[in-house]
Design an enzyme around this catalytic site. Structure first.
Site, PDB file in Angstrom:
ATOM      1  N   GLU A  41       0.860  -1.192   0.000  1.00 58.43           N
ATOM      2  CA  GLU A  41       0.000   0.000   0.000  1.00 58.43           C
ATOM      3  C   GLU A  41       0.894   1.239   0.000  1.00 58.43           C
ATOM      4  O   GLU A  41       2.002   1.230   0.530  1.00 58.43           O
ATOM      5  CB  GLU A  41      -0.870  -0.010   1.264  1.00 58.43           C
ATOM      6  N   LYS A 112      -9.900   1.096  -2.368  1.00 55.50           N
ATOM      7  CA  LYS A 112     -10.065   0.635  -0.978  1.00 55.50           C
ATOM      8  C   LYS A 112     -11.438   1.014  -0.435  1.00 55.50           C
ATOM      9  O   LYS A 112     -11.833   2.180  -0.466  1.00 55.50           O
ATOM     10  CB  LYS A 112      -8.956   1.261  -0.128  1.00 55.50           C
ATOM     11  N   CYS A 153      -5.030  -3.311   2.893  1.00 54.06           N
ATOM     12  CA  CYS A 153      -4.744  -3.039   4.305  1.00 54.06           C
ATOM     13  C   CYS A 153      -5.940  -3.229   5.247  1.00 54.06           C
ATOM     14  O   CYS A 153      -6.282  -4.343   5.600  1.00 54.06           O
ATOM     15  CB  CYS A 153      -4.143  -1.637   4.438  1.00 54.06           C
TER      16      CYS A 153
END
Length: 270
Positions: A41, A112, A153
């Site tokens: 990331e 995300k 993440c």
């Protein structure tokens, strides 16, 4: 069967330095024979949130062009763990992961979904939604290596996302991350193994490591880039420190074997 590599870097506000480090690590992994290579990331830039927004790029900007060329040059599947994609407003960008094919084409684009809005302590405090525009769609990609499911993440804490990817055929789950030192120490490996076991999938988790400077001086990433098999066995872990790799063989047949033996998907909603 193919060799996969996940990269461990320590990105900063120096984009040129970050990309040069990634270029060297990708070349190293490709030299070992890796056909899939994942980067963490915030691969291109890790620093103040407002600066990340100011520097946001379109999908055809310099960062994606760099990764497309790198994939093409080494004839690999290359995951840009995430970069700061230009959003729908000047106040926010997107945290976007892109999978490139061996010809440099974009095979999948994922924004995300779950944003890191937490207030645990001075070491773990963030309001990602202030500067990041969330995505809404689960994203997978069929490739010559098998089907990948994408995430980033903090998504790791939301099991339903990964079960949704499995229902869409995912055999390998990508989790590029910049987990904090505090949460990573207690949760990183445990969550990766849990997702692998419950999804009966390989988990490929590139990671950021160390302190990142600037406004983020209190921010320290845990590292431990990792590959986990569909039985939950940790196949490889990068050692502590920047410029690391974890490599392991991936056998999609192993996924099918475990899913036949323990058919948990039979209980998934229709």
């Amino acid at each position: 069967m193919f060799l996969a590599a996940v990269i461990q870097t320590s990105s900063t506000t120096d984009v040129g330095r970050n990309l040069a480090e990634i270029e060297a690590l990708v070349a190293r992994a490709a030299g070992y024979g890796a056909k899939f290579i994942g980067t963490p990331e915030n691969a291109n830039f890790l620093g103040p949130a407002d600066e990340k927004v100011r520097r946001a790029e379109p999908l055809d900007g310099p960062t994606c062009s760099f990764f497309a060329d790198l994939a093409r040059r080494h004839a690999i599947h290359l995951l840009l763990g995430s970069f700061n994609e230009r959003g729908g407003s000047p106040q926010r960008c997107r945290n976007t992961s892109v999978l490139f094919g061996p010809d440099g084409s974009r095979l999948a684009i994922y924004r995300k979904i779950h944003l890191f809005d937490v207030d645990h302590s001075d070491a773990v405090r963030a309001m990602e939604s202030r500067t990041i525009e969330p995505g809404t769609d689960l994203v997978g990609a069929d490739t010559a290596l098998g089907r990948f499911g994408l995430s980033v993440c903090y998504d790791l804490r939301f099991a339903d996302q990964y079960r949704g990817l499995v229902r869409r055929g995912a055999e390998m789950l990508c989790v590029p991350a910049a987990f904090t030192m505090r949460t990573g120490r207690d949760h990183w490996a445990e969550l990766l193994r849990a997702r692998a076991i419950e999804c009966q999938s390989y988990v490929l988790a590139p990671a950021q490591y160390g302190r990142h400077g600037g406004e983020s001086e209190l921010r320290e990433s845990f590292g431990r880039a990792m590959i986990v098999d569909p039985w939950g066995v940790v196949l490889a872990t990068a050692p502590d420190g920047p410029s690391g790799l974890a490599l392991a063989e991936i056998d999609p047949g192993r996924v099918a074997e475990i899913r036949r033996a323990i058919p948990v998907s039979a209980y998934d909603p229709a």
